[in-house]
Design a protein around this motif. Structure first.
Motif, PDB file in Angstrom:
ATOM      1  N   SER A  25       0.830  -1.206   0.000  1.00  0.00           N
ATOM      2  CA  SER A  25       0.000   0.000   0.000  1.00  0.00           C
ATOM      3  C   SER A  25       0.866   1.258   0.000  1.00  0.00           C
ATOM      4  CB  SER A  25      -0.933  -0.015   1.203  1.00  0.00           C
ATOM      5  OG  SER A  25      -1.681   1.174   1.261  1.00  0.00           O
ATOM      6  N   ALA A  26       1.869   1.271   0.847  1.00  0.00           N
ATOM      7  CA  ALA A  26       2.786   2.420   0.906  1.00  0.00           C
ATOM      8  C   ALA A  26       3.544   2.583  -0.409  1.00  0.00           C
ATOM      9  CB  ALA A  26       3.760   2.245   2.069  1.00  0.00           C
ATOM     10  N   LEU A  27       3.966   1.470  -0.983  1.00  0.00           N
ATOM     11  CA  LEU A  27       4.693   1.536  -2.255  1.00  0.00           C
ATOM     12  C   LEU A  27       3.790   1.999  -3.395  1.00  0.00           C
ATOM     13  CD1 LEU A  27       6.982  -1.641  -2.105  1.00  0.00           C
ATOM     14  CD2 LEU A  27       7.616   0.754  -1.681  1.00  0.00           C
ATOM     15  N   ALA A  28       2.511   1.665  -3.345  1.00  0.00           N
ATOM     16  CA  ALA A  28       1.579   2.109  -4.394  1.00  0.00           C
ATOM     17  C   ALA A  28       1.439   3.629  -4.381  1.00  0.00           C
ATOM     18  CB  ALA A  28       0.220   1.437  -4.225  1.00  0.00           C
ATOM     19  N   VAL A  29       1.321   4.211  -3.195  1.00  0.00           N
ATOM     20  CA  VAL A  29       1.234   5.675  -3.097  1.00  0.00           C
ATOM     21  C   VAL A  29       2.550   6.298  -3.565  1.00  0.00           C
ATOM     22  CG1 VAL A  29       0.956   7.637  -1.529  1.00  0.00           C
ATOM     23  CG2 VAL A  29      -0.503   5.612  -1.273  1.00  0.00           C
ATOM     24  N   LEU A  30       3.670   5.729  -3.156  1.00  0.00           N
ATOM     25  CA  LEU A  30       4.965   6.236  -3.591  1.00  0.00           C
ATOM     26  C   LEU A  30       5.102   6.140  -5.106  1.00  0.00           C
ATOM     27  CD1 LEU A  30       7.735   7.410  -2.911  1.00  0.00           C
ATOM     28  CD2 LEU A  30       8.538   5.052  -2.527  1.00  0.00           C
ATOM     29  N   GLN A  63      16.716  14.722 -14.691  1.00  0.00           N
ATOM     30  CA  GLN A  63      15.965  14.402 -13.487  1.00  0.00           C
ATOM     31  C   GLN A  63      14.761  13.529 -13.811  1.00  0.00           C
ATOM     32  OE1 GLN A  63      15.143  17.675 -10.857  1.00  0.00           O
ATOM     33  NE2 GLN A  63      17.308  18.032 -10.468  1.00  0.00           N
ATOM     34  N   GLY A  64      14.093  13.810 -14.932  1.00  0.00           N
ATOM     35  CA  GLY A  64      12.962  12.984 -15.345  1.00  0.00           C
ATOM     36  C   GLY A  64      13.376  11.536 -15.564  1.00  0.00           C
ATOM     37  N   GLU A  65      14.520  11.333 -16.208  1.00  0.00           N
ATOM     38  CA  GLU A  65      15.017   9.975 -16.434  1.00  0.00           C
ATOM     39  C   GLU A  65      15.291   9.267 -15.113  1.00  0.00           C
ATOM     40  OE1 GLU A  65      18.415  10.208 -19.026  1.00  0.00           O
ATOM     41  OE2 GLU A  65      17.244  10.989 -20.692  1.00  0.00           O
ATOM     42  N   GLN A  66      15.882   9.987 -14.169  1.00  0.00           N
ATOM     43  CA  GLN A  66      16.190   9.402 -12.862  1.00  0.00           C
ATOM     44  C   GLN A  66      14.905   9.018 -12.120  1.00  0.00           C
ATOM     45  OE1 GLN A  66      17.806  11.900  -9.586  1.00  0.00           O
ATOM     46  NE2 GLN A  66      19.641  10.618  -9.815  1.00  0.00           N
ATOM     47  N   ILE A  67      13.907   9.873 -12.183  1.00  0.00           N
ATOM     48  CA  ILE A  67      12.630   9.599 -11.518  1.00  0.00           C
ATOM     49  C   ILE A  67      11.939   8.402 -12.178  1.00  0.00           C
ATOM     50  CG2 ILE A  67      10.320  10.519 -11.041  1.00  0.00           C
ATOM     51  CD1 ILE A  67      11.769  13.350 -10.964  1.00  0.00           C
ATOM     52  N   PHE A  68      11.887   8.401 -13.505  1.00  0.00           N
ATOM     53  CA  PHE A  68      11.226   7.307 -14.224  1.00  0.00           C
ATOM     54  C   PHE A  68      11.893   5.964 -13.928  1.00  0.00           C
ATOM     55  CE2 PHE A  68      10.240   4.630 -17.903  1.00  0.00           C
ATOM     56  CZ  PHE A  68       8.860   4.664 -17.839  1.00  0.00           C
ATOM     57  N   ALA A  69      13.200   5.977 -13.729  1.00  0.00           N
ATOM     58  CA  ALA A  69      13.936   4.737 -13.455  1.00  0.00           C
ATOM     59  C   ALA A  69      13.469   4.070 -12.164  1.00  0.00           C
ATOM     60  CB  ALA A  69      15.439   5.014 -13.386  1.00  0.00           C
ATOM     61  N   MET A  70      12.868   4.815 -11.260  1.00  0.00           N
ATOM     62  CA  MET A  70      12.376   4.250 -10.006  1.00  0.00           C
ATOM     63  C   MET A  70      11.082   3.461 -10.197  1.00  0.00           C
ATOM     64  SD  MET A  70      12.966   7.624  -7.581  1.00  0.00           S
ATOM     65  CE  MET A  70      11.677   7.122  -6.475  1.00  0.00           C
ATOM     66  N   THR A  71      10.299   3.775 -11.218  1.00  0.00           N
ATOM     67  CA  THR A  71       8.936   3.255 -11.310  1.00  0.00           C
ATOM     68  C   THR A  71       8.869   1.738 -11.412  1.00  0.00           C
ATOM     69  OG1 THR A  71       8.824   3.611 -13.720  1.00  0.00           O
ATOM     70  CG2 THR A  71       8.041   5.402 -12.293  1.00  0.00           C
ATOM     71  N   ASP A  72       9.636   1.156 -12.283  1.00  0.00           N
ATOM     72  CA  ASP A  72       9.563  -0.291 -12.475  1.00  0.00           C
ATOM     73  C   ASP A  72      10.003  -1.035 -11.220  1.00  0.00           C
ATOM     74  OD1 ASP A  72       8.872  -2.389 -14.340  1.00  0.00           O
ATOM     75  OD2 ASP A  72      11.007  -2.885 -14.384  1.00  0.00           O
ATOM     76  N   ALA A  73      11.075  -0.563 -10.606  1.00  0.00           N
ATOM     77  CA  ALA A  73      11.567  -1.212  -9.393  1.00  0.00           C
ATOM     78  C   ALA A  73      10.549  -1.119  -8.256  1.00  0.00           C
ATOM     79  CB  ALA A  73      12.901  -0.607  -8.980  1.00  0.00           C
ATOM     80  N   LEU A  74       9.865   0.011  -8.147  1.00  0.00           N
ATOM     81  CA  LEU A  74       8.828   0.157  -7.113  1.00  0.00           C
ATOM     82  C   LEU A  74       7.705  -0.850  -7.316  1.00  0.00           C
ATOM     83  CD1 LEU A  74       8.473   4.026  -6.733  1.00  0.00           C
ATOM     84  CD2 LEU A  74       8.838   2.389  -4.875  1.00  0.00           C
ATOM     85  N   ALA A  75       7.188  -0.901  -8.526  1.00  0.00           N
ATOM     86  CA  ALA A  75       6.085  -1.824  -8.810  1.00  0.00           C
ATOM     87  C   ALA A  75       6.519  -3.278  -8.618  1.00  0.00           C
ATOM     88  CB  ALA A  75       5.567  -1.597 -10.226  1.00  0.00           C
ATOM     89  N   GLU A  76       7.682  -3.609  -9.124  1.00  0.00           N
ATOM     90  CA  GLU A  76       8.145  -4.994  -9.024  1.00  0.00           C
ATOM     91  C   GLU A  76       8.455  -5.394  -7.589  1.00  0.00           C
ATOM     92  OE1 GLU A  76      11.235  -5.576 -11.914  1.00  0.00           O
ATOM     93  OE2 GLU A  76       9.783  -5.521 -13.575  1.00  0.00           O
ATOM     94  N   SER A  78       6.825  -4.443  -4.930  1.00  0.00           N
ATOM     95  CA  SER A  78       5.528  -4.766  -4.342  1.00  0.00           C
ATOM     96  C   SER A  78       5.064  -6.154  -4.783  1.00  0.00           C
ATOM     97  CB  SER A  78       4.496  -3.708  -4.733  1.00  0.00           C
ATOM     98  OG  SER A  78       3.284  -3.942  -4.082  1.00  0.00           O
ATOM     99  N   ARG A  79       5.233  -6.454  -6.041  1.00  0.00           N
ATOM    100  CA  ARG A  79       4.833  -7.763  -6.571  1.00  0.00           C
ATOM    101  C   ARG A  79       5.705  -8.883  -5.996  1.00  0.00           C
ATOM    102  NH1 ARG A  79       1.032  -9.448  -7.628  1.00  0.00           N
ATOM    103  NH2 ARG A  79       1.487 -10.603  -9.521  1.00  0.00           N
ATOM    104  N   LYS A  80       6.992  -8.624  -5.817  1.00  0.00           N
ATOM    105  CA  LYS A  80       7.896  -9.653  -5.289  1.00  0.00           C
ATOM    106  C   LYS A  80       7.493 -10.115  -3.898  1.00  0.00           C
ATOM    107  CE  LYS A  80      12.053  -8.237  -7.734  1.00  0.00           C
ATOM    108  NZ  LYS A  80      13.353  -7.538  -7.586  1.00  0.00           N
ATOM    109  N   ILE A  81       6.965  -9.225  -3.098  1.00  0.00           N
ATOM    110  CA  ILE A  81       6.594  -9.611  -1.727  1.00  0.00           C
ATOM    111  C   ILE A  81       5.170 -10.156  -1.653  1.00  0.00           C
ATOM    112  CG2 ILE A  81       8.239  -8.014  -0.685  1.00  0.00           C
ATOM    113  CD1 ILE A  81       5.739  -6.304   0.141  1.00  0.00           C
ATOM    114  N   GLY A  82       4.487 -10.204  -2.805  1.00  0.00           N
ATOM    115  CA  GLY A  82       3.146 -10.781  -2.842  1.00  0.00           C
ATOM    116  C   GLY A  82       2.025  -9.767  -2.885  1.00  0.00           C
ATOM    117  N   GLY A  83       2.354  -8.486  -3.013  1.00  0.00           N
ATOM    118  CA  GLY A  83       1.337  -7.439  -3.074  1.00  0.00           C
ATOM    119  C   GLY A  83       0.947  -7.108  -4.500  1.00  0.00           C
ATOM    120  N   THR A  84       0.147  -6.081  -4.608  1.00  0.00           N
ATOM    121  CA  THR A  84      -0.254  -5.575  -5.921  1.00  0.00           C
ATOM    122  C   THR A  84       0.270  -4.156  -6.066  1.00  0.00           C
ATOM    123  OG1 THR A  84      -2.354  -4.723  -5.095  1.00  0.00           O
ATOM    124  CG2 THR A  84      -2.340  -6.989  -5.953  1.00  0.00           C
ATOM    125  N   THR A  85       0.027  -3.583  -7.213  1.00  0.00           N
ATOM    126  CA  THR A  85       0.505  -2.232  -7.474  1.00  0.00           C
ATOM    127  C   THR A  85      -0.509  -1.488  -8.338  1.00  0.00           C
ATOM    128  OG1 THR A  85       2.459  -0.951  -8.103  1.00  0.00           O
ATOM    129  CG2 THR A  85       1.899  -2.861  -9.500  1.00  0.00           C
TER     130      THR A  85
END
Length: 165
Positions: A25-30, A63-76, A78-85
């Protein structure tokens, strides 16, 4: 469908249902805020003007590239620990706390100042999530957050110093 396909991944065995729910849940908001900040950064990158156009344009693109680079890792994560995104732009809009800027004409100084504040907010949010992940001994997420906090504080610093121009 086999039981293996309906259960959470093996990695999640370290986390109970409460931990998975709170962390994902926290990662989804982030993640929603990360997408919002990415799009705002690109918006300002596309619409920056003035005597420092080239420098600001390049900085915001980086800066946009650096920010975008976080998105996939954040979603994945959450999925790795069994959550959704998140699942859609509408989902992002419902969760995001970073405000959009749809103003047609924004001065470069206002752009830099707003992005500085947004990055500071994102770093503060990551610190709060760090407390959640630490509390559940989620070392992998905690470690990644520490790197992103450093990057986000770096972006805020660059924006602050550049806006002092």
């Amino acid at each position: 469908m086999s039981a293996a396909l309906t259960s959470r991944p093996e990695l999640s065995g370290a986390f109970d249902d409460k931990a998975v729910a709170e962390i994902s849940s926290a990662l989804a908001v982030l993640l929603a805020d990360t997408f919002a900040l990415y799009l705002k950064t690109k918006n300002f990158h596309w619409h920056i003007r003035g005597r420092h156009f080239r420098d600001y344009h390049r900085m915001l693109d980086e800066q946009g590239e650096q920010i975008f680079a976080m998105t996939d890792a954040l979603a994945e994560r959450s999925r790795k620990i069994g959550g959704t995104t998140i699942r859609s732009i509408g989902h992002i809009a419902r969760l995001q706390t970073i405000k959009d800027n749809d103003v047609e004409l924004v001065t470069p100084a206002s752009m830099l100042s707003e992005l500085c504040e947004d990055n500071k907010q994102l770093a503060a949010d990551m610190r709060r999530i760090h407390e959640v992940t630490s509390g559940f001994n989620d070392f992998a997420t905690t470690s990644v957050l520490e790197n992103w906090i450093e990057e986000t504080e770096g972006r805020a610093w660059f924006l602050y110093e550049t806006a002092a121009d």
